[in-house]
Design a protein around this motif. Sequence first.
Motif, short mmCIF file in Angstrom:
data_model
loop_
_atom_site.label_atom_id
_atom_site.label_comp_id
_atom_site.label_asym_id
_atom_site.label_seq_id
_atom_site.Cartn_x
_atom_site.Cartn_y
_atom_site.Cartn_z
N TYR A 1 0.67 6.64 -6.94
CA TYR A 1 -0.48 7.45 -7.33
C TYR A 1 -0.32 8.92 -6.96
O TYR A 1 -0.85 9.80 -7.64
CB TYR A 1 -1.76 6.88 -6.73
CG TYR A 1 -2.31 5.71 -7.49
CD1 TYR A 1 -2.80 5.87 -8.79
CD2 TYR A 1 -2.35 4.43 -6.94
CE1 TYR A 1 -3.32 4.80 -9.50
CE2 TYR A 1 -2.86 3.35 -7.66
CZ TYR A 1 -3.33 3.54 -8.94
OH TYR A 1 -3.83 2.48 -9.65
N PRO B 1 0.82 -1.23 0.00
CA PRO B 1 0.00 0.00 0.00
C PRO B 1 0.84 1.27 0.00
O PRO B 1 0.42 2.29 -0.56
CB PRO B 1 -0.83 -0.12 1.29
CG PRO B 1 -0.10 -1.09 2.14
CD PRO B 1 0.54 -2.05 1.20
N VAL C 1 -6.92 3.25 -1.26
CA VAL C 1 -5.54 3.10 -0.77
C VAL C 1 -5.48 3.38 0.73
O VAL C 1 -4.81 2.67 1.49
CB VAL C 1 -4.58 4.03 -1.53
CG1 VAL C 1 -3.20 4.06 -0.87
CG2 VAL C 1 -4.44 3.58 -2.99
N LEU D 1 1.82 1.83 -3.58
CA LEU D 1 0.66 2.36 -4.30
C LEU D 1 0.47 3.84 -4.01
O LEU D 1 0.21 4.64 -4.92
CB LEU D 1 -0.60 1.59 -3.91
CG LEU D 1 -0.89 0.25 -4.56
CD1 LEU D 1 -2.23 -0.27 -4.09
CD2 LEU D 1 -0.85 0.34 -6.07
N LEU D 2 0.56 4.19 -2.73
CA LEU D 2 0.37 5.59 -2.34
C LEU D 2 1.39 6.48 -3.03
O LEU D 2 1.04 7.53 -3.60
CB LEU D 2 0.48 5.71 -0.82
CG LEU D 2 0.11 7.06 -0.19
CD1 LEU D 2 -0.37 6.85 1.24
CD2 LEU D 2 1.29 8.02 -0.18
N GLY E 1 -5.01 0.31 2.87
CA GLY E 1 -3.63 0.47 3.33
C GLY E 1 -3.50 0.46 4.83
O GLY E 1 -2.63 -0.22 5.39
N ILE F 1 -9.90 -1.11 -3.01
CA ILE F 1 -9.94 -0.01 -3.98
C ILE F 1 -11.11 -0.19 -4.93
O ILE F 1 -11.84 0.77 -5.24
CB ILE F 1 -8.61 0.07 -4.76
CG1 ILE F 1 -7.45 0.41 -3.81
CG2 ILE F 1 -8.70 1.13 -5.87
CD1 ILE F 1 -6.08 0.36 -4.47
N VAL G 1 -5.95 -5.27 -0.68
CA VAL G 1 -5.92 -3.83 -0.93
C VAL G 1 -6.60 -3.51 -2.27
O VAL G 1 -7.38 -2.56 -2.38
CB VAL G 1 -4.49 -3.28 -0.91
CG1 VAL G 1 -4.44 -1.84 -1.39
CG2 VAL G 1 -3.91 -3.37 0.51
N ILE H 1 -7.38 9.93 1.03
CA ILE H 1 -6.60 8.86 1.66
C ILE H 1 -6.89 8.83 3.16
O ILE H 1 -7.13 7.77 3.75
CB ILE H 1 -5.09 9.08 1.43
CG1 ILE H 1 -4.75 8.93 -0.05
CG2 ILE H 1 -4.26 8.09 2.26
CD1 ILE H 1 -3.35 9.39 -0.41
#
Length: 274
Positions: free
Chosen positions: A28, A21, A116, A24-25, A120, A189, A185, A39
């Motif tokens: 993005y 995660p 996320v 991913l954070l 996350g 999403i 995760v 978030i």
Amino acid sequence: MISTSTIVGILLGALLGIAFPIILLVYYRRTQKISWKAIGVGALVWILFSQVLEKAMHVYFLQFNQTTVELLKTPFYYALYGGLAAGVFEEVGRWIGFRYWLKGKRAYNDGIAYGVGHGGVEAVLIMVSMVATNLVYMTMINAGTFESQLGGKVPADQLAQIKSGLLEHGFAYYLLGGFERIPAVLFHIALSLVVLYGVRSGRKVFLLYAILLHAALDFVVALLSKLEVNVFLLESITLLAGILSLVFLLKPAKRWFSQQESLPPNGNSMGSNL
């Protein structure tokens, strides 16, 4: 005796589950400038609705109400209850988050950001909790103090079950536990986008879809866990859910939101990047 490879496995599994995660954070944020607010709301909703409200209900039904305590000893009813509880609390939480706390942030990327945050924080807290607890128990087992230190705090049958599980599971099992967070995760999403689309379009039936999808996956996983099926079969189901979620994110979900670009998102402007 807990082997060194088992301890390495639990550490690597946790690292994998926490890293995904975060990756991913970062990705993005750099490529899509996803919203920190979305978030944060995703993380907050998971904590409030899953860890506070849902767990408060579990305390009542699993500890204090003797009728439900006995009923939920049956694997089918336990899995059904757990799946529905998770689906209702988390998806209603998502709906409330988008409907009331993210009024100006309802674009496709805001759904990604929310997911996320939601998935996350779940991954990080589950991994940290699992590693901390298991490493303490493993240290006690290797030192020969497991029963003496926990004997008066945990029922004997539960203590024996915990110990046997820690002794039986090895490197692959714990590594697989960390890998499980990846499809989980992605699933969060995907559900975030389903709920967000429902909020944008004013169609509450999408909230029902999200509840049923969430409940169905959790029901199957919980039931098979209770029946002690092969862990690789169990994880293959989670993996399939993750793959389907990824396909949904990349194709249908994008199409849903792109078709709404010319429409006002339920009375609010498209999501910002702040």
